[in-house]
Design a protein around this motif. Structure first.
Motif, PDB file in Angstrom:
ATOM      1  N   PHE A   1       0.843  -1.208   0.000  1.00  0.00           N
ATOM      2  CA  PHE A   1       0.000   0.000   0.000  1.00  0.00           C
ATOM      3  C   PHE A   1       0.880   1.262   0.000  1.00  0.00           C
ATOM      4  O   PHE A   1       0.614   2.220  -0.705  1.00  0.00           O
ATOM      5  CB  PHE A   1      -0.904   0.031   1.235  1.00  0.00           C
ATOM      6  CG  PHE A   1      -2.169  -0.805   1.127  1.00  0.00           C
ATOM      7  CD1 PHE A   1      -2.553  -1.385  -0.068  1.00  0.00           C
ATOM      8  CD2 PHE A   1      -2.981  -0.987   2.237  1.00  0.00           C
ATOM      9  CE1 PHE A   1      -3.724  -2.137  -0.154  1.00  0.00           C
ATOM     10  CE2 PHE A   1      -4.159  -1.731   2.159  1.00  0.00           C
ATOM     11  CZ  PHE A   1      -4.519  -2.311   0.962  1.00  0.00           C
ATOM     12  N   ARG A   2       1.940   1.225   0.822  1.00  0.00           N
ATOM     13  CA  ARG A   2       2.840   2.392   0.897  1.00  0.00           C
ATOM     14  C   ARG A   2       3.528   2.633  -0.435  1.00  0.00           C
ATOM     15  O   ARG A   2       3.649   3.770  -0.896  1.00  0.00           O
ATOM     16  CB  ARG A   2       3.920   2.172   1.971  1.00  0.00           C
ATOM     17  CG  ARG A   2       3.407   2.399   3.349  1.00  0.00           C
ATOM     18  CD  ARG A   2       4.562   2.654   4.340  1.00  0.00           C
ATOM     19  NE  ARG A   2       4.006   2.771   5.669  1.00  0.00           N
ATOM     20  CZ  ARG A   2       4.102   1.841   6.603  1.00  0.00           C
ATOM     21  NH1 ARG A   2       4.798   0.740   6.378  1.00  0.00           N
ATOM     22  NH2 ARG A   2       3.531   2.010   7.779  1.00  0.00           N
ATOM     23  N   SER A   3       3.987   1.539  -1.049  1.00  0.00           N
ATOM     24  CA  SER A   3       4.714   1.684  -2.328  1.00  0.00           C
ATOM     25  C   SER A   3       3.809   2.247  -3.408  1.00  0.00           C
ATOM     26  O   SER A   3       4.226   3.097  -4.196  1.00  0.00           O
ATOM     27  CB  SER A   3       5.267   0.342  -2.797  1.00  0.00           C
ATOM     28  OG  SER A   3       6.088  -0.193  -1.822  1.00  0.00           O
ATOM     29  N   VAL A   4       2.550   1.761  -3.444  1.00  0.00           N
ATOM     30  CA  VAL A   4       1.630   2.266  -4.476  1.00  0.00           C
ATOM     31  C   VAL A   4       1.460   3.772  -4.291  1.00  0.00           C
ATOM     32  O   VAL A   4       1.498   4.547  -5.254  1.00  0.00           O
ATOM     33  CB  VAL A   4       0.263   1.534  -4.409  1.00  0.00           C
ATOM     34  CG1 VAL A   4      -0.754   2.187  -5.336  1.00  0.00           C
ATOM     35  CG2 VAL A   4       0.426   0.057  -4.767  1.00  0.00           C
ATOM     36  N   LEU A   5       1.328   4.177  -3.023  1.00  0.00           N
ATOM     37  CA  LEU A   5       1.144   5.599  -2.730  1.00  0.00           C
ATOM     38  C   LEU A   5       2.382   6.406  -3.112  1.00  0.00           C
ATOM     39  O   LEU A   5       2.279   7.472  -3.732  1.00  0.00           O
ATOM     40  CB  LEU A   5       0.835   5.756  -1.235  1.00  0.00           C
ATOM     41  CG  LEU A   5       0.470   7.129  -0.725  1.00  0.00           C
ATOM     42  CD1 LEU A   5      -0.707   7.714  -1.488  1.00  0.00           C
ATOM     43  CD2 LEU A   5       0.137   7.072   0.772  1.00  0.00           C
ATOM     44  N   SER A   6       3.561   5.875  -2.790  1.00  0.00           N
ATOM     45  CA  SER A   6       4.750   6.689  -3.064  1.00  0.00           C
ATOM     46  C   SER A   6       5.034   6.730  -4.570  1.00  0.00           C
ATOM     47  O   SER A   6       5.497   7.741  -5.084  1.00  0.00           O
ATOM     48  CB  SER A   6       5.944   6.231  -2.224  1.00  0.00           C
ATOM     49  OG  SER A   6       6.725   5.325  -2.919  1.00  0.00           O
ATOM     50  N   ILE A   7       4.726   5.674  -5.289  1.00  0.00           N
ATOM     51  CA  ILE A   7       4.964   5.694  -6.745  1.00  0.00           C
ATOM     52  C   ILE A   7       3.905   6.548  -7.447  1.00  0.00           C
ATOM     53  O   ILE A   7       4.208   7.383  -8.298  1.00  0.00           O
ATOM     54  CB  ILE A   7       4.952   4.261  -7.333  1.00  0.00           C
ATOM     55  CG1 ILE A   7       6.113   3.444  -6.784  1.00  0.00           C
ATOM     56  CG2 ILE A   7       5.013   4.307  -8.869  1.00  0.00           C
ATOM     57  CD1 ILE A   7       6.031   1.961  -7.079  1.00  0.00           C
ATOM     58  N   GLY A   8       2.651   6.345  -7.053  1.00  0.00           N
ATOM     59  CA  GLY A   8       1.562   7.081  -7.720  1.00  0.00           C
ATOM     60  C   GLY A   8       1.611   8.569  -7.391  1.00  0.00           C
ATOM     61  O   GLY A   8       1.312   9.415  -8.223  1.00  0.00           O
ATOM     62  N   GLY A   9       1.976   8.874  -6.152  1.00  0.00           N
ATOM     63  CA  GLY A   9       2.077  10.279  -5.742  1.00  0.00           C
ATOM     64  C   GLY A   9       0.735  10.845  -5.313  1.00  0.00           C
ATOM     65  O   GLY A   9      -0.239  10.108  -5.090  1.00  0.00           O
ATOM     66  N   SER A  10       0.684  12.165  -5.256  1.00  0.00           N
ATOM     67  CA  SER A  10      -0.465  12.813  -4.608  1.00  0.00           C
ATOM     68  C   SER A  10      -1.761  12.707  -5.423  1.00  0.00           C
ATOM     69  O   SER A  10      -2.832  12.936  -4.888  1.00  0.00           O
ATOM     70  CB  SER A  10      -0.138  14.261  -4.298  1.00  0.00           C
ATOM     71  OG  SER A  10       0.205  14.882  -5.507  1.00  0.00           O
ATOM     72  N   ASP A  11      -1.672  12.359  -6.712  1.00  0.00           N
ATOM     73  CA  ASP A  11      -2.907  12.243  -7.499  1.00  0.00           C
ATOM     74  C   ASP A  11      -3.226  10.791  -7.791  1.00  0.00           C
ATOM     75  O   ASP A  11      -3.289  10.363  -8.942  1.00  0.00           O
ATOM     76  CB  ASP A  11      -2.756  13.008  -8.820  1.00  0.00           C
ATOM     77  CG  ASP A  11      -2.924  14.489  -8.587  1.00  0.00           C
ATOM     78  OD1 ASP A  11      -3.740  14.859  -7.728  1.00  0.00           O
ATOM     79  OD2 ASP A  11      -2.212  15.261  -9.248  1.00  0.00           O
ATOM     80  N   THR A  12      -3.427  10.036  -6.739  1.00  0.00           N
ATOM     81  CA  THR A  12      -3.639   8.603  -6.960  1.00  0.00           C
ATOM     82  C   THR A  12      -4.816   8.096  -6.146  1.00  0.00           C
ATOM     83  O   THR A  12      -5.049   8.538  -5.024  1.00  0.00           O
ATOM     84  CB  THR A  12      -2.362   7.811  -6.571  1.00  0.00           C
ATOM     85  OG1 THR A  12      -1.259   8.350  -7.288  1.00  0.00           O
ATOM     86  CG2 THR A  12      -2.482   6.343  -6.906  1.00  0.00           C
ATOM     87  N   GLN A  13      -5.553   7.184  -6.765  1.00  0.00           N
ATOM     88  CA  GLN A  13      -6.613   6.476  -6.047  1.00  0.00           C
ATOM     89  C   GLN A  13      -6.287   4.992  -6.101  1.00  0.00           C
ATOM     90  O   GLN A  13      -5.658   4.531  -7.053  1.00  0.00           O
ATOM     91  CB  GLN A  13      -7.956   6.691  -6.739  1.00  0.00           C
ATOM     92  CG  GLN A  13      -8.463   8.119  -6.664  1.00  0.00           C
ATOM     93  CD  GLN A  13      -9.806   8.224  -7.356  1.00  0.00           C
ATOM     94  OE1 GLN A  13      -9.892   8.023  -8.563  1.00  0.00           O
ATOM     95  NE2 GLN A  13     -10.839   8.527  -6.614  1.00  0.00           N
ATOM     96  N   LEU A  14      -6.714   4.271  -5.085  1.00  0.00           N
ATOM     97  CA  LEU A  14      -6.522   2.820  -5.087  1.00  0.00           C
ATOM     98  C   LEU A  14      -7.878   2.186  -4.819  1.00  0.00           C
ATOM     99  O   LEU A  14      -8.511   2.464  -3.795  1.00  0.00           O
ATOM    100  CB  LEU A  14      -5.493   2.425  -4.018  1.00  0.00           C
ATOM    101  CG  LEU A  14      -5.224   0.930  -3.837  1.00  0.00           C
ATOM    102  CD1 LEU A  14      -4.696   0.286  -5.126  1.00  0.00           C
ATOM    103  CD2 LEU A  14      -4.203   0.697  -2.721  1.00  0.00           C
ATOM    104  N   PHE A  15      -8.304   1.341  -5.765  1.00  0.00           N
ATOM    105  CA  PHE A  15      -9.572   0.638  -5.608  1.00  0.00           C
ATOM    106  C   PHE A  15      -9.217  -0.820  -5.328  1.00  0.00           C
ATOM    107  O   PHE A  15      -8.710  -1.531  -6.193  1.00  0.00           O
ATOM    108  CB  PHE A  15     -10.390   0.771  -6.901  1.00  0.00           C
ATOM    109  CG  PHE A  15     -11.707   0.061  -6.867  1.00  0.00           C
ATOM    110  CD1 PHE A  15     -12.754   0.543  -6.086  1.00  0.00           C
ATOM    111  CD2 PHE A  15     -11.919  -1.086  -7.623  1.00  0.00           C
ATOM    112  CE1 PHE A  15     -13.985  -0.109  -6.064  1.00  0.00           C
ATOM    113  CE2 PHE A  15     -13.150  -1.741  -7.606  1.00  0.00           C
ATOM    114  CZ  PHE A  15     -14.179  -1.245  -6.823  1.00  0.00           C
ATOM    115  N   VAL A  16      -9.450  -1.231  -4.085  1.00  0.00           N
ATOM    116  CA  VAL A  16      -8.995  -2.566  -3.691  1.00  0.00           C
ATOM    117  C   VAL A  16     -10.180  -3.438  -3.290  1.00  0.00           C
ATOM    118  O   VAL A  16     -11.101  -2.986  -2.614  1.00  0.00           O
ATOM    119  CB  VAL A  16      -7.913  -2.455  -2.573  1.00  0.00           C
ATOM    120  CG1 VAL A  16      -8.385  -1.703  -1.379  1.00  0.00           C
ATOM    121  CG2 VAL A  16      -7.411  -3.818  -2.142  1.00  0.00           C
ATOM    122  N   CYS A  17     -10.170  -4.683  -3.776  1.00  0.00           N
ATOM    123  CA  CYS A  17     -11.262  -5.618  -3.483  1.00  0.00           C
ATOM    124  C   CYS A  17     -10.749  -6.721  -2.573  1.00  0.00           C
ATOM    125  O   CYS A  17      -9.640  -7.232  -2.787  1.00  0.00           O
ATOM    126  CB  CYS A  17     -11.752  -6.276  -4.769  1.00  0.00           C
ATOM    127  SG  CYS A  17     -12.351  -5.087  -5.943  1.00  0.00           S
TER     128      CYS A  17
END
Ligand code: AVI
Length: 320
Positions: A177-193
């Motif tokens: 989760f942290r890596s997705v946030l740091s790679i995607g940056g401030s304009d990112t959404q994560l849709f997780v199932c």
């Protein structure tokens, strides 16, 4: 505290991991070509409810899900496979934003899957522009870096479907989760199932199906792991016993195999004794609160959730 069997299992996988520098060591062995074909059969099994449940929820909830996706966002799907479910979201977006406003990047480490994903989406999403449909042959996080590089300044809406989060432990989930946030940056959404904790009988049946397909899937992973370790025992391969444990304390389903005899792993001091249990795969089941808690601890903000009581979908946002 790990049991001695647990320690052995960890060491068995650690050996595989160090020898072959694998980060997701279990998954590699489970999802070779034969394993992937078996997994395709699993998702069609009567007893295996998560796949069907997710499709039904996407069918019902797509209009509401896309209300939380900013127009012009790039939909990035982690491990898109043949992208059989993605069309449900893309078609809703196409209807709202039109062809010029709908962008997709599919990430998968199989070029073959990406090829069929592309074909599938062009067939099932009329209006999707070929130029807006990208594919990236890579592991999840490398693929996400590439998606970010291709679309600077755009919002990325990262789809992580298939309840794959259940196959990671808490630490791996947080770090992912942290890596997705740091790679995607401030304009990112994560849709997780994710699949929710439920009746033990239903969980057990889903991973110990009457046709024995899941058992074959797990034993195929075992055979691959043994092969890599240099343990050659084709005759014994059939002698391993498959055992599914629904672990209520940890809220997870565990897929174990039990060794049919004593053996050594060549070149190591690892020995396995007859009757010893090796944990091949874990499928964690969540409560919505626990899933959101993990996301929150990793730095995500919660935006919306959908559930049918059995399954959960969360839309998370990067902090603004
Ligand atoms: C991919 N993953 C979500 C599956 C699950 O349900 O944990 C893997 C699986 N293993 C055995 N059956 C399904």
């Amino acid at each position: 505290m790990l049991s001695s069997a647990g320690r052995h299992c960890q060491r068995l996988y650690q050996t595989i991991a160090t020898r072959h520098q694998l980060s997701c060591r279990r998954r590699r062995y489970l999802y070779d070509a034969h394993g992937s074909a078996l997994y395709d059969k699993i998702v069609d099994l009567q007893e295996y409810y998560p796949y069907r449940t997710e499709i039904n929820m996407l069918k019902n909830e797509s209009p509401s899900i896309i209300e939380h996706i900013v127009p012009g966002s790039v939909i990035v799907e982690l491990g898109c496979g043949s992208a059989t479910k993605t069309g449900l979201i893309l078609n809703a977006l196409l209807e709202r934003d039109g062809p010029e406003g709908c962008f997709f990047e599919g990430i998968d480490c199989s070029a073959e899957f990406l090829h069929s994903a592309r074909r599938n989406l062009l067939d099932t999403c009329p209006g999707l522009l070929q130029g807006n449909l990208g594919t990236i042959c890579a592991l999840y996080l490398d693929g996400l870096k590439e998606a970010r590089r291709r679309h600077p300044g755009k919002v990325l809406c990262v789809l992580w479907l298939g309840s794959s989060v259940g196959n990671l432990d808490s630490e791996q989930t947080m770090s992912f989760f942290r890596s997705v946030l740091s790679i995607g940056g401030s304009d990112t959404q994560l849709f997780v199932c994710a699949d929710l904790w439920k009746d033990a009988g239903m969980l057990h049946a889903a991973y110990c199906d009457s046709q024995g397909v899941t058992e074959q899937f797990i034993k195929n992973g075992l055979a691959n792991a043994m092969d890599v370790l240099g343990v050659h025992m084709p005759v014994l391969a059939g002698g391993w016993q498959y055992d599914v444990v629904v672990n209520a304390d940890l809220q997870q389903v565990e897929m174990w195999v039990v060794a049919p005899c004593n053996f050594y792993v060549p070149g190591t001091d690892i020995s396995i004794v007859q009757g010893e249990r090796v944990l091949m795969e874990v499928s964690r089941k969540f409560t919505q609160t626990r899933l959101r808690g993990l996301a929150f601890q990793a730095g995500w903000c919660w935006q919306a959730s959908w559930t049918d009581g059995k399954y959960s979908m969360q839309m998370l946002n990067s902090p603004r």
